[in-house]
Design a protein around this motif. Structure first.
Motif, mmCIF file in Angstrom:
data_model
loop_
_atom_site.group_PDB
_atom_site.id
_atom_site.type_symbol
_atom_site.label_atom_id
_atom_site.label_comp_id
_atom_site.label_asym_id
_atom_site.label_seq_id
_atom_site.Cartn_x
_atom_site.Cartn_y
_atom_site.Cartn_z
ATOM 1 N N UNK A 206 0.840 -1.190 0.000
ATOM 2 C CA UNK A 206 0.000 0.000 0.000
ATOM 3 C C UNK A 206 0.876 1.241 0.000
ATOM 4 N N UNK A 207 0.362 2.289 -0.616
ATOM 5 C CA UNK A 207 1.062 3.566 -0.603
ATOM 6 C C UNK A 207 0.544 4.403 0.560
ATOM 7 N N UNK A 208 1.447 5.099 1.195
ATOM 8 C CA UNK A 208 1.067 5.931 2.332
ATOM 9 C C UNK A 208 1.826 7.248 2.234
ATOM 10 N N UNK A 209 1.087 8.347 2.149
ATOM 11 C CA UNK A 209 1.709 9.671 2.083
ATOM 12 C C UNK A 209 1.819 10.227 3.497
ATOM 13 N N UNK A 210 3.031 10.622 3.868
ATOM 14 C CA UNK A 210 3.272 11.136 5.218
ATOM 15 C C UNK A 210 3.957 12.502 5.127
ATOM 16 N N UNK A 211 3.926 13.222 6.227
ATOM 17 C CA UNK A 211 4.573 14.528 6.308
ATOM 18 C C UNK A 211 5.678 14.491 7.355
ATOM 19 N N UNK A 212 6.758 15.164 7.036
ATOM 20 C CA UNK A 212 7.888 15.260 7.966
ATOM 21 C C UNK A 212 8.007 16.703 8.420
ATOM 22 N N UNK A 213 7.717 16.924 9.689
ATOM 23 C CA UNK A 213 7.870 18.242 10.280
ATOM 24 C C UNK A 213 8.939 18.204 11.349
ATOM 25 N N UNK A 214 8.904 19.182 12.244
ATOM 26 C CA UNK A 214 9.951 19.282 13.263
ATOM 27 C C UNK A 214 9.964 18.065 14.183
ATOM 28 N N UNK A 215 8.782 17.619 14.649
ATOM 29 C CA UNK A 215 8.732 16.470 15.568
ATOM 30 C C UNK A 215 9.264 15.214 14.898
ATOM 31 N N UNK A 216 8.828 14.980 13.661
ATOM 32 C CA UNK A 216 9.291 13.793 12.935
ATOM 33 C C UNK A 216 10.779 13.905 12.591
ATOM 34 N N UNK A 217 11.236 15.140 12.307
ATOM 35 C CA UNK A 217 12.651 15.341 12.002
ATOM 36 C C UNK A 217 13.543 14.999 13.173
ATOM 37 N N UNK A 218 13.144 15.429 14.374
ATOM 38 C CA UNK A 218 13.906 15.096 15.583
ATOM 39 C C UNK A 218 13.882 13.593 15.824
ATOM 40 N N UNK A 219 12.711 12.976 15.639
ATOM 41 C CA UNK A 219 12.591 11.532 15.840
ATOM 42 C C UNK A 219 13.443 10.768 14.837
ATOM 43 N N UNK A 220 13.443 11.231 13.587
ATOM 44 C CA UNK A 220 14.257 10.570 12.561
ATOM 45 C C UNK A 220 15.740 10.685 12.894
ATOM 46 N N UNK A 221 16.154 11.851 13.333
ATOM 47 C CA UNK A 221 17.561 12.046 13.700
ATOM 48 C C UNK A 221 17.960 11.103 14.833
ATOM 49 N N UNK A 222 17.120 11.036 15.860
ATOM 50 C CA UNK A 222 17.426 10.162 16.999
ATOM 51 C C UNK A 222 17.414 8.690 16.579
ATOM 52 N N UNK A 223 16.415 8.294 15.800
ATOM 53 C CA UNK A 223 16.264 6.899 15.400
ATOM 54 C C UNK A 223 17.419 6.444 14.509
ATOM 55 N N UNK A 224 17.941 7.346 13.689
ATOM 56 C CA UNK A 224 19.005 6.977 12.746
ATOM 57 C C UNK A 224 20.283 6.539 13.451
ATOM 58 N N UNK A 225 20.422 6.838 14.730
ATOM 59 C CA UNK A 225 21.623 6.455 15.465
ATOM 60 C C UNK A 225 21.593 4.997 15.934
ATOM 61 N N UNK A 226 20.401 4.377 15.943
ATOM 62 C CA UNK A 226 20.363 3.023 16.514
ATOM 63 C C UNK A 226 19.503 2.035 15.716
ATOM 64 N N UNK A 227 18.884 2.495 14.606
ATOM 65 C CA UNK A 227 17.965 1.610 13.891
ATOM 66 C C UNK A 227 18.363 1.435 12.434
ATOM 67 N N UNK A 228 18.055 0.250 11.887
ATOM 68 C CA UNK A 228 18.245 -0.031 10.467
ATOM 69 C C UNK A 228 16.908 0.041 9.717
ATOM 70 N N UNK A 229 15.829 0.369 10.423
ATOM 71 C CA UNK A 229 14.510 0.532 9.803
ATOM 72 C C UNK A 229 13.912 1.861 10.274
ATOM 73 N N UNK A 230 14.595 2.915 9.886
ATOM 74 C CA UNK A 230 14.285 4.251 10.391
ATOM 75 C C UNK A 230 12.901 4.719 9.963
ATOM 76 N N UNK A 231 12.580 4.587 8.681
ATOM 77 C CA UNK A 231 11.284 5.076 8.196
ATOM 78 C C UNK A 231 10.128 4.321 8.844
ATOM 79 N N UNK A 232 10.293 3.016 9.024
ATOM 80 C CA UNK A 232 9.269 2.225 9.705
ATOM 81 C C UNK A 232 9.089 2.703 11.140
ATOM 82 N N UNK A 233 10.183 2.888 11.841
ATOM 83 C CA UNK A 233 10.106 3.296 13.259
ATOM 84 C C UNK A 233 9.506 4.688 13.417
#
Length: 239
Positions: A206-233
């Motif tokens: 399935x296709x899913x359109x999402x938005x990346x704002x400040x909250x998601x940006x901070x979460x992505x930055x933090x998640x990228x340090x310890x996860x190999x499935x960043x977009x999923x997390x």
């Protein structure tokens, strides 16, 4: 603070609720590459010391606690509030700003009035000795940047920067993998990935359109340090 949100399209495997890849434009890829240009001190500021993995948060906190007896204030500022490369200013920031170049900066000059030429010298550290008379350069003065008197020109410049600046070209659609690997998008590569991920039923996708704002940006930055499935997390874990 943050600018408008950035959109991207996720291709999700419904059977195991994971992101196979994201279809993204220049804005999202620029954001990802922008992370690589951030100084370590800025990353710690964004994630907060408690949110850091490992010991760098403790190192940052140690610098914060040292007073001027042990470390020069100007050097302390460099460590705690480092400046990113100038090219980063061309990118629409999703992450919150940690410092502002518009903040007036304090400089020092010689307080000795015996020699008129002493005022020709400027220092960033008040303990610096005047090269003319060897007196301490401890007289404070502030350099203030002029305000932009042409907001229309500034807006036009920002729009041009958004379309031509940043790191990657805007005429390409990019494929961002769950582990943040980035590559140009193509139909062939999409079919190859479906085979690689052993997707046998198109109905499982399935296709899913999402938005990346400040909250998601901070979460992505933090998640990228310890996860190999960043977009999923970042985008599916809360569902």
């Amino acid at each position: 603070m943050a600018t408008d949100k950035v959109s991207l399209k996720l291709l999700v495997n419904k059977s195991n609720r994971t992101v196979l890849f994201a279809e993204a434009g220049k804005d999202f890829v620029d954001f990802l590459f922008h992370i690589l240009a951030l100084p370590v001190g800025t990353v710690i500021q964004l994630l907060t010391k408690s949110g850091m993995v490992g010991s760098l948060g403790n190192l940052y906190g140690s610098v914060e606690k040292l007073n001027d007896v042990y470390i020069e204030s100007s050097k302390k500022e460099i460590l705690l509030k480092p400046k990113a490369p100038s090219c980063v200013s061309e990118i629409p920031l999703i992450l919150p700003e940690t410092s502002s170049d518009s903040t007036p900066k304090t400089y020092y000059r010689c307080s000795n009035s015996s020699y008129s030429t002493c005022s020709n010298y400027v220092a960033e550290d008040r303990s610096t000795k005047c090269p003319r008379c060897n007196n301490s350069m401890n007289e404070t003065f502030t350099l203030v940047k002029p305000l932009d008197g042409n907001p229309t020109a500034a807006a036009a410049s920002a729009a041009e920067s958004n379309s031509k600046g940043g790191f990657v070209h805007g005429v390409v659609t990019y494929m961002v993998m769950d582990d943040l690997e980035v590559k140009p998008m193509s139909t062939i590569s999409s079919f190859t990935l479906l085979t690689q991920f052993n997707v046998k039923e198109i109905g499982h996708l399935e296709e899913k359109v999402v938005s990346l704002g400040m909250d998601e940006g901070i979460k992505l930055l933090r998640t990228s340090f310890h996860s190999k499935k960043v977009l999923t997390d970042v985008f599916l874990d809360d569902e």
